[in-house]
Structure formats: structure tokens, C-alpha cells
Design a protein around this motif. Structure first.
Motif, PDB file in Angstrom:
ATOM      1  N   ILE A 150       0.838  -1.209   0.000  1.00 20.48           N
ATOM      2  CA  ILE A 150       0.000   0.000   0.000  1.00 20.48           C
ATOM      3  C   ILE A 150       0.867   1.250   0.000  1.00 20.48           C
ATOM      4  O   ILE A 150       0.577   2.223  -0.717  1.00 20.48           O
ATOM      5  CB  ILE A 150      -0.960  -0.017   1.202  1.00 20.48           C
ATOM      6  CG1 ILE A 150      -2.073  -1.056   0.952  1.00 20.48           C
ATOM      7  CG2 ILE A 150      -1.560   1.356   1.468  1.00 20.48           C
ATOM      8  CD1 ILE A 150      -2.944  -1.329   2.150  1.00 20.48           C
ATOM      9  N   GLU A 151       1.935   1.249   0.774  1.00 18.76           N
ATOM     10  CA  GLU A 151       2.821   2.419   0.789  1.00 18.76           C
ATOM     11  C   GLU A 151       3.492   2.616  -0.561  1.00 18.76           C
ATOM     12  O   GLU A 151       3.660   3.755  -1.018  1.00 18.76           O
ATOM     13  CB  GLU A 151       3.862   2.278   1.891  1.00 18.76           C
ATOM     14  CG  GLU A 151       3.293   2.434   3.286  1.00 18.76           C
ATOM     15  CD  GLU A 151       2.518   3.727   3.464  1.00 18.76           C
ATOM     16  OE1 GLU A 151       3.059   4.801   3.111  1.00 18.76           O
ATOM     17  OE2 GLU A 151       1.369   3.683   3.935  1.00 18.76           O
ATOM     18  N   ALA A 170      -6.308  -6.038   4.056  1.00 20.49           N
ATOM     19  CA  ALA A 170      -5.551  -5.280   3.059  1.00 20.49           C
ATOM     20  C   ALA A 170      -6.484  -4.567   2.083  1.00 20.49           C
ATOM     21  O   ALA A 170      -6.263  -3.397   1.729  1.00 20.49           O
ATOM     22  CB  ALA A 170      -4.608  -6.216   2.314  1.00 20.49           C
ATOM     23  N   LYS A 171      -7.520  -5.253   1.638  1.00 21.96           N
ATOM     24  CA  LYS A 171      -8.470  -4.627   0.705  1.00 21.96           C
ATOM     25  C   LYS A 171      -9.138  -3.408   1.326  1.00 21.96           C
ATOM     26  O   LYS A 171      -9.287  -2.360   0.674  1.00 21.96           O
ATOM     27  CB  LYS A 171      -9.531  -5.645   0.289  1.00 21.96           C
ATOM     28  CG  LYS A 171      -9.041  -6.712  -0.679  1.00 21.96           C
ATOM     29  CD  LYS A 171     -10.177  -7.668  -1.038  1.00 21.96           C
ATOM     30  CE  LYS A 171      -9.745  -8.680  -2.093  1.00 21.96           C
ATOM     31  NZ  LYS A 171     -10.818  -9.635  -2.438  1.00 21.96           N
ATOM     32  N   ALA A 231      -7.518   4.155   1.693  1.00 20.77           N
ATOM     33  CA  ALA A 231      -6.455   5.022   1.166  1.00 20.77           C
ATOM     34  C   ALA A 231      -6.810   5.609  -0.194  1.00 20.77           C
ATOM     35  O   ALA A 231      -6.086   6.469  -0.706  1.00 20.77           O
ATOM     36  CB  ALA A 231      -5.151   4.230   1.068  1.00 20.77           C
ATOM     37  N   GLY A 232      -7.927   5.155  -0.788  1.00 16.94           N
ATOM     38  CA  GLY A 232      -8.359   5.688  -2.076  1.00 16.94           C
ATOM     39  C   GLY A 232      -7.456   5.301  -3.229  1.00 16.94           C
ATOM     40  O   GLY A 232      -7.342   6.045  -4.205  1.00 16.94           O
TER      41      GLY A 232
END
Length: 360
Positions: free
Chosen positions: A194-195, A218-219, A225-226
């Protein structure tokens, strides 16, 4: 009577010294479980921000029972973690101790790993049965496993991802900025991916993990986080055979407990396009027991191996190589997978792990 049958003379001084050491181990184990509780409840973080305070004040700020907090504080005081001032009946966490016991701590948060000690106790009956039968376990048998691993990844991987880890694979950051296909194999809750997706919007990111609860987390994190350049999928990587799809593949502390690490390495190598890179983090101990006598946290890591990494591999019908499978084993697996080159790195902030950069 053979030499092996001869009665041994007891060295009473050595016996007494070892008894003292064994007692210290019992104390340390009890304190470690209480450290886990303090971490889970945010007590270390709270106390790091407070002046010397009474148990009533600490409990009130933490929204906890004062009687339980007072007893927990007694463990912390006698364990020499928290300071106590009897005149005022106040407690405080010295900044030198907070530096390795709080979230975002300067020296890394060791209380994260205390959770593993607590988990071992919870798994004791299951492990005794496994030792008697030789059977394995499943990831879902372990309480709070993915939460603990996400916290570990947060400080060993995510916090150093862009300044230290990705630069190990020269040219990778530039390719990510331009736009490439990335896979995290064994992504857990997906924090590192994600990062990267947030940092490199031109690239596309995929995360695979065996555990449905981790993928669901995670989803949801990616949704919040868009991010529209990332996808997660629950997937058993046994027999993985996608061909020439990705430019970068990562695995963070995920290979040694697979069913068949060698087959996975071959599958990941085949999934890379020409010029692709496989960036793999795993435990940095040696495959030879005698080489690990002074390795950081070696007894802890062997215990984690017995309690988790070995059983979950065996539970999949795997080899059960364990946490301390050894960097030599990892190196040989990558070499046998057919990578053009394999580099090994040990990072100053993370002496327990080893990092491999393998190129096709």
C-alpha cells in the motif's frame, strides 16, 4: 562400567549458577507476557507521555480497571521497566526505556515481539499434541498473528522501505516512478504494498496471500487510502506458475514457512519479465546451529520456529524448514531457481534479517 555410565561429579558452583540463570529466564518470560499486555493496551505509549502518575490516574487515562493496572505496574516495577516513587505512590516510564517499548520508538519497539511470547503460551496444548503426532497447524490457529506481523513489518520494512530497502535493487525506484507491474508474494495485511502504491501511482501493484482475513484487511486498507492501482487476492502460492507478468516481486519474511520454498522461488522467477527483480527478506540466521550461538535473538527465533513457522509449513504438507532455515539455504534456493545474479545484504537497522536481490 562404561565411561558413559560412570556417575558424574556435580559441580555445585556451576549448578547453582545455572539455577540462578534458569530462574532469571522464568522471570523474563513472565515479564515478556506482561510487556505484551502493556503494548496491546497502549500503556507504554500512554506512560511515555505522562509525568509520574498514580495507578488511579494511569488507569483512568487508559480506561482500564485500576486494580489490574496496579498489579501490572508492580510487574513492570519489579522487572525494572517502570520506576516507582513510594513517597508519592507514582509511576513513570523512563525515556530510555520508552525508546524501545513504544510505537514509533527510536530503537524499534521490542514490545511488538513480546506478543510472540504470549502467543506461545496460548499455543502450548496444541504444540504438545503436534510434538506427539508430528502433525502441523494452520495460520488460522494462531491468535492475533497477522496483527503482530503487520507491526513487525511496519518497523522493519515499511519504515525503511524508500530510504534503505528499495535502493538495494539499483534502478528500481526509478522504474517504479515510470510505471511497472509489482507483486508482493505473501503480502499479509499489505502495508508495504500500500505504501508503494501510494508513493508510485504510475505503477500497478498486486498482493497475494494464503490467509483470507489478511487479504480482507488489506483490501479495506487500500479502499480507505483511495488507491486504484492496487489489488489483493487470496491465493495459495503452491504450484505458482504465472509467466513473465511482473517487473518487481517482493517477499517480506514469507518464504521460509511456505510448503515448498524451492518451487515457489522457481515460480516467482518465471513470473518475472526480462530484467525483472525479486527482492526477498527472510531471517538471517545460519543453517548451522553452531553458527547461531551469538546470533541476535536466536533462542527466541528457534522458539518461534517450533511454535509457528515449522508447524504451518508441515500443516500444508510441506517441508517444515522453520524460521532458522538459514541464509545459506535461502541463497541456494535462489541460485537453484535460475536467477542470473543473487546479492545478499544485511541492514544495520535490522540485524535479524537478510535481504536478497535476485535478477533474471
Amino acid at each position: 562400567m562404561s565411561e558413559a555410565q560412570m556417575p558424574q561429579t556435580l559441580d555445585e558452583t556451576a549448578a547453582a549458577a545455572f539455577a540462578e540463570k534458569a530462574g532469571a529466564m522464568l522471570e523474563a518470560g513472565a515479564v515478556a507476557v506482561m510487556m505484551s499486555i502493556g503494548h496491546r493496551l497502549g500503556l507504554f505509549d500512554l506512560m511515555a507521555a505522562l509525568p509520574p502518575s498514580t495507578s488511579e490516574a494511569i488507569a483512568q487515562r487508559a480506561a482500564l480497571s485500576e486494580r489490574y493496572v496496579r498489579e501490572w505496574l508492580a510487574v513492570m516495577v519489579t522487572g525494572r521497566i517502570v520506576a516507582y516513587h513510594p513517597q508519592t505512590k507514582t509511576y513513570h516510564l523512563p525515556s530510555e526505556h520508552a525508546a524501545c517499548l513504544t510505537r514509533g520508538a527510536q530503537l524499534g519497539n521490542l514490545a511488538v515481539y513480546a506478543q510472540a511470547v504470549a502467543m506461545m503460551g496460548q499455543m502450548q496444548e496444541r504444540l504438545i499434541a503436534c510434538m506427539e503426532t508430528g502433525e502441523g497447524l494452520a495460520y488460522g490457529d494462531y491468535p492475533c498473528f497477522h496483527q503482530m506481523m503487520a507491526e513487525d513489518s511496519g518497523q522493519t520494512v515499511v519504515a525503511r522501505l524508500f530510504d534503505t530497502i528499495l535502493p538495494l535493487a539499483e534502478g528500481t525506484a526509478e522504474r517504479l516512478a515510470t510505471g511497472i507491474e509489482v507483486l508482493d508474494a505473501g503480502c499479509g495485511r499489505g502495508a508495504a504494498l500500500i505504501e508503494m502504491a501510494r508513493r508510485y501511482p504510475a505503477s500497478r501493484f498486486t498482493g497475494y496471500d494464503l490467509c483470507g482475513d489478511a487479504i480482507a484487511f488489506a483490501k479495506e486498507a487500500a479502499r480507505k487510502a483511495g488507491l486504484d492501482n492496487i489489488r489483493f487476492e487470496q491465493r495459495d502460492l503452491t504450484g505458482y506458475d504465472e509467466k513473465a507478468r511482473f517487473d518487481l516481486i517482493t517477499s517480506f519474511d514469507a518464504v521460509h514457512d511456505q510448503k515448498d520454498p524451492q518451487a515457489l522461488a522457481r515460480g516467482l522467477k518465471g513470473a518475472l519479465r526480462g530484467g525483472g527483480v525479486y527482492l526477498m527478506q527472510d531471517i538471517g540466521g545460519s543453517a548451522r546451529l553452531e553458527n547461531n550461538l551469538d546470533f541476535p535473538f536466536a533462542p527466541f527465533l528457534y522458539a518461534v520456529s517450533l511454535c509457528h513457522c515449522m508447524p504451518v509449513s508441515l500443516g500444508q504438507g510441506g517441508l517444515g524448514l522453520g524460521t532458522m532455515w538459514g541464509w545459506e539455504t535461502a541463497q541456494s534456493i535462489l541460485d537453484a531457481a535460475g536467477f542470473r545474479s543473487v546479492e545478499r545484504h544485511v541492514l544495520p537497522h535490522d540485524p535479524m534479517n537478510v535481504w536478497f536481490v535476485a535478477r533474471v
